[in-house]
Design a protein around this motif. Structure first.
Motif, PDB file in Angstrom:
ATOM      1  N   ASP A 164       0.883  -1.215   0.100  1.00 30.10           N
ATOM      2  CA  ASP A 164       0.071   0.022  -0.109  1.00 30.10           C
ATOM      3  C   ASP A 164       0.866   1.190  -0.238  1.00 30.10           C
ATOM      4  O   ASP A 164       2.175   1.127   0.134  1.00 30.10           O
ATOM      5  N   ARG A 169      -5.644   4.903  -8.946  1.00 26.80           N
ATOM      6  CA  ARG A 169      -5.643   3.572  -8.451  1.00 26.80           C
ATOM      7  C   ARG A 169      -6.960   3.090  -7.802  1.00 26.80           C
ATOM      8  O   ARG A 169      -7.537   2.043  -8.004  1.00 26.80           O
ATOM      9  N   ASP A 192      -8.619   0.682 -10.081  1.00 29.18           N
ATOM     10  CA  ASP A 192      -8.140  -0.819  -9.872  1.00 29.18           C
ATOM     11  C   ASP A 192      -9.179  -1.755  -9.054  1.00 29.18           C
ATOM     12  O   ASP A 192      -9.232  -1.296  -7.967  1.00 29.18           O
ATOM     13  N   PRO A 193      -9.600  -2.533  -9.786  1.00 31.84           N
ATOM     14  CA  PRO A 193     -10.632  -3.368  -9.124  1.00 31.84           C
ATOM     15  C   PRO A 193     -10.270  -4.014  -7.728  1.00 31.84           C
ATOM     16  O   PRO A 193     -10.935  -4.323  -7.023  1.00 31.84           O
ATOM     17  N   ASP A 194      -8.918  -4.349  -7.628  1.00 32.44           N
ATOM     18  CA  ASP A 194      -8.495  -5.117  -6.593  1.00 32.44           C
ATOM     19  C   ASP A 194      -7.736  -3.947  -5.319  1.00 32.44           C
ATOM     20  O   ASP A 194      -7.193  -4.545  -4.301  1.00 32.44           O
ATOM     21  N   TYR A 195      -7.967  -2.704  -5.758  1.00 31.40           N
ATOM     22  CA  TYR A 195      -7.502  -1.868  -4.641  1.00 31.40           C
ATOM     23  C   TYR A 195      -7.690  -2.111  -3.182  1.00 31.40           C
ATOM     24  O   TYR A 195      -6.699  -1.874  -2.452  1.00 31.40           O
ATOM     25  N   SER A 249      -8.739  -4.595  -1.669  1.00 30.82           N
ATOM     26  CA  SER A 249      -8.669  -6.105  -1.193  1.00 30.82           C
ATOM     27  C   SER A 249      -7.126  -6.511  -1.706  1.00 30.82           C
ATOM     28  O   SER A 249      -6.907  -7.628  -1.753  1.00 30.82           O
ATOM     29  N   HIS A 250      -6.301  -5.571  -1.921  1.00 35.48           N
ATOM     30  CA  HIS A 250      -4.955  -5.984  -2.332  1.00 35.48           C
ATOM     31  C   HIS A 250      -4.139  -6.342  -0.910  1.00 35.48           C
ATOM     32  O   HIS A 250      -2.859  -6.804  -1.342  1.00 35.48           O
ATOM     33  N   ASP A 300      -2.299  -8.207   1.862  1.00 36.04           N
ATOM     34  CA  ASP A 300      -2.040  -9.604   1.926  1.00 36.04           C
ATOM     35  C   ASP A 300      -1.000  -9.865   3.185  1.00 36.04           C
ATOM     36  O   ASP A 300      -0.236 -10.735   3.302  1.00 36.04           O
ATOM     37  N   ARG A 358     -10.206  -8.937   4.813  1.00 35.59           N
ATOM     38  CA  ARG A 358      -9.623  -7.919   3.989  1.00 35.59           C
ATOM     39  C   ARG A 358      -8.193  -7.863   3.942  1.00 35.59           C
ATOM     40  O   ARG A 358      -7.564  -7.587   2.764  1.00 35.59           O
ATOM     41  N   SER A 408      -5.563   2.850   2.665  1.00 34.77           N
ATOM     42  CA  SER A 408      -5.087   1.542   2.689  1.00 34.77           C
ATOM     43  C   SER A 408      -3.876   1.153   3.940  1.00 34.77           C
ATOM     44  O   SER A 408      -4.297   0.110   4.124  1.00 34.77           O
ATOM     45  N   ASP A 450     -16.605   2.038   1.096  1.00 39.09           N
ATOM     46  CA  ASP A 450     -15.578   0.806   1.544  1.00 39.09           C
ATOM     47  C   ASP A 450     -15.563   0.500   2.830  1.00 39.09           C
ATOM     48  O   ASP A 450     -15.901  -0.650   3.544  1.00 39.09           O
TER      49      ASP A 450
END
Length: 578
Positions: free
Chosen positions: A4, A104, A108-111, A113-114, A116, A156, A498, A564
RNA sequence: GCACCCGUAGCUCAGCUGGAUAGAGCAUUGCCCUCCGAAGGCAAAGGCCGCAGGUUCGAAUCCUGUCGGGUGCGCCA
């Protein structure tokens, strides 16, 4: 693994410091970081590295700061880097760096949930686990929403989360429940002489259960001894209670995946197996406990029991597993249950407890430590004081004065319950003023945040109405247009999101999301109001379609982040307030 | 008696794992709607961060002690 906004900066900082200073290693580098300064006039980011390094490098912090700042000035991210007295390095970000983050967020569709950090580790979160003897009451609400939101947050941040409810369907309580239900059953069959005094549950929720029992069993259990009716009535009634509880939870927006029955565990023989295992591993002994200090009961007499060596694992004293009468203590099946969880190969166990179980934490952690290397974290939710007419509500089950979860939701709404309970640290005491929450006053942050979301929606719609076609905005144009101080602050706030989530997840602190949303909403409201004085600061600038389009992008970003965050907390994001 | 949690503005609470002049909301006092939603914004005022020591460049934050409040603690579940 995607990084992030702040992780990227901190990682680059670490690499740079390692190049400059031999004393900086991968181990200690985590202490050096950028963070948003509390005073915006200091810039967008502050770096603590110089002060942290001053001692180990044996160089004055200010000198180090100047050295580091010199390197930072070469970074493409920064427009300006300065050094301030104790050794702070303050940096101002380039607009293009911030608008790239906005882009982003929007594309960014994964923004969202990225993250990890969990790396797919399997975590089991057990929460609520209220005795199945009746509907949930307000005392259960905090643990329920906290467990739920924590589950969502950890999902998440990259964990594989199992949400679990442990049903205590063995013991005195559920037997009393069965007797109470049996009384209602007799009542349903026409017996009007039944009473439901003291130990029995007198709640009206058992009346329909009595009716259902009569329909289901007819007169089969009308004139039979308790030994015959207890088991079947109990089984049926517990199932009915679980149904009520699940629907209560659903009304709060709380969902759990696994419901584990204590009775099923006991009937499988797992408790005996656990005791055998503990004997084989020298975890138990026959012994006599000391009387509790300072408060010796009058009827105390030393008796030999089977004790778990919990004090070897951090508990204050050893705990009974088999009582002097030969039966298990409550603890024994509970240990078995946790052994069962370990056997299901989780990498991490989390239990959410109410404050009334704080005294139970040490022994359970001791048991966990005796069985497994897998960590067990126990988070306690402190008591919520409910205030009505300016005074705390005294709740007593016996007097029937406790407020049910249903009543609470009906009074103030699910969103208010959730956001308010999730807005403070789980282990902080808190008040819940029923009047204030009902008034929809400013005391109630739900409306403040939802209002910000609605304003974004409103402004964007207005822009679309004003300009039949809004121009496409390139990355360069976005950076060239969003240049006011107000734009800048909003962009910075968005960029924090993020990293805030990552930190909230690793600290197991859901309330940070609520705090952040409040801050972002505040920035948005401030941004909005500046447009009242200066037309060029509005979202819709009539003679500048490109600026309007850029501001719409900015508000889309705010709107998405608000939605979100609210979604994580289980609170509805609305486009319009009534 | 013991364990855990909490003591921060008049009230309810934050304070991002040790950083700059300790921050929000409510309440109080003043401003700001011919203007994208004023359920909003701006400003003023409000503090020995319970108290006392310690650790260090630096403490509301970490350690020790202490005082207040809460919750729990028996072979209950």
């Amino acid at each position: 693994m995607a990084e992030d906004f702040y992780q990227v900066l901190d990682r680059d900082l670490m690499l740079m410091l390692q190049q400059i200073f031999s004393g900086v290693t991968a181990e200690n580098a985590g202490r050096f970081h950028f963070s948003p300064p509390y005073d915006a006039s200091h810039g967008d980011l502050a770096c603590n590295a110089a002060m942290m390094l001053a001692k180990s490098e044996d160089v004055a912090a200010m000198v180090l700061a100047e050295t580091i700042a010199e390197h930072l000035r070469n970074w493409s991210a920064f427009a300006e880097v300065s050094v301030v007295k104790p050794g702070f390095i303050n940096a101002r970000l380039k607009v293009s760096f911030l608008t790239a983050e906005l882009a982003r967020i929007l594309s960014d569709p994964d923004y969202f949930s990225h993250c990890d950090v969990g790396a797919g580790k399997r975590v089991n979160i057990e929460y609520v686990s209220a005795n199945p003897t009746g509907p949930l009451h307000v005392g259960h609400a905090r643990g329920a929403v906290f467990g739920d939101a924590l589950s969502v947050l950890l999902t998440r941040t990259g964990y594989d989360v199992t949400r679990e409810y442990y049903i205590n369907d063995v013991g005195v309580q559920v037997d009393v429940l069965a007797r109470s239900a049996h009384g209602r059953y007799l009542e349903a069959l026409g017996d009007k002489t039944q009473t439901f005094d003291a130990p029995l549950y007198s709640g009206e929720y058992l009346i329909p259960v009595g009716g259902a029992l009569a329909a289901r069993f007819g007169t089969t259990y009308q004139n039979v001894p308790e030994s015959e009716y207890l088991a079947p009535i109990r089984e049926y009634t517990i199932a009915a209670m679980i149904k009520i509880i699940r629907s209560d939870l659903q009304a709060l927006g709380v969902v759990q995946d696994v419901f584990t029955s204590e009775r099923a565990l006991v009937e499988s023989g797992a408790v005996e197996q656990t005791l055998t295992y503990m004997q084989e591993h020298n975890l138990v002994y026959r012994g006599v406990l000391e009387p509790p200090r300072g408060k010796t009961p009058e009827d105390w007499e030393p008796r030999e029991q089977l004790l778990f060596r919990s004090s070897d694992f951090g508990d204050d004293i050893d705990r009974p597993l088999i009582k002097s009468d030969g039966t298990w203590s409550y603890f024994t099946p509970d240990i078995t249950y946790h052994r069962d969880k370990f056997a299901r190969n989780f990498d991490w166990l989390i239990n959410i407890f109410g404050a009334d179980h704080i005294g139970y934490v040490k022994r359970l952690k001791a048991a966990a430590a005796a069985f497994s290397e897998v960590p067990l974290d126990i988070l306690c939710c402190q008591i919520v004081r409910f205030i009505k007419n300016g005074a705390p509500v005294r709740m007593s089950k016996r007097q029937g004065t406790f407020i049910t979860l249903r009543e609470l939701i009906a009074a103030v709404g699910k969103d208010v319950v959730r956001l308010h309970l999730l807005g403070r640290k789980n282990d902080a005491h808190m008040d819940f003023d029923l009047e204030l929450m009902r008034q929809q006053s400013l005391d109630n942050p739900v409306f403040y945040i939802q209002y910000a979301h609605a304003r974004c929606h409103s402004a964007i719609s207005h822009a679309k109405a004003e300009f039949s076609i809004l121009p496409e905005v390139t990355a360069e144009e976005l950076a060239a247009k969003l240049i006011t101080a107000a734009d800048h602050r909003l962009l910075c706030k968005l960029a924090e999101y993020s990293g805030m989530l990552r930190r909230a997840g690793s600290a197991l602190e859901v309330h940070r999301i609520a705090l952040y949303l409040r801050e972002l909403a505040k920035e948005l409201h401030g941004f909005w109001s500046q447009g009242k004085d200066q037309a060029e600061l509005r979202v819709v600038v009539r003679d500048d379609a490109l600026l309007t389009a850029a501001r719409c992008q900015l508000l889309c970003g705010v709107k998405q982040v608000l939605a979100d965050g609210l979604g994580l907390l289980g609170v509805t994001a609305v486009d319009e307030l009534r």
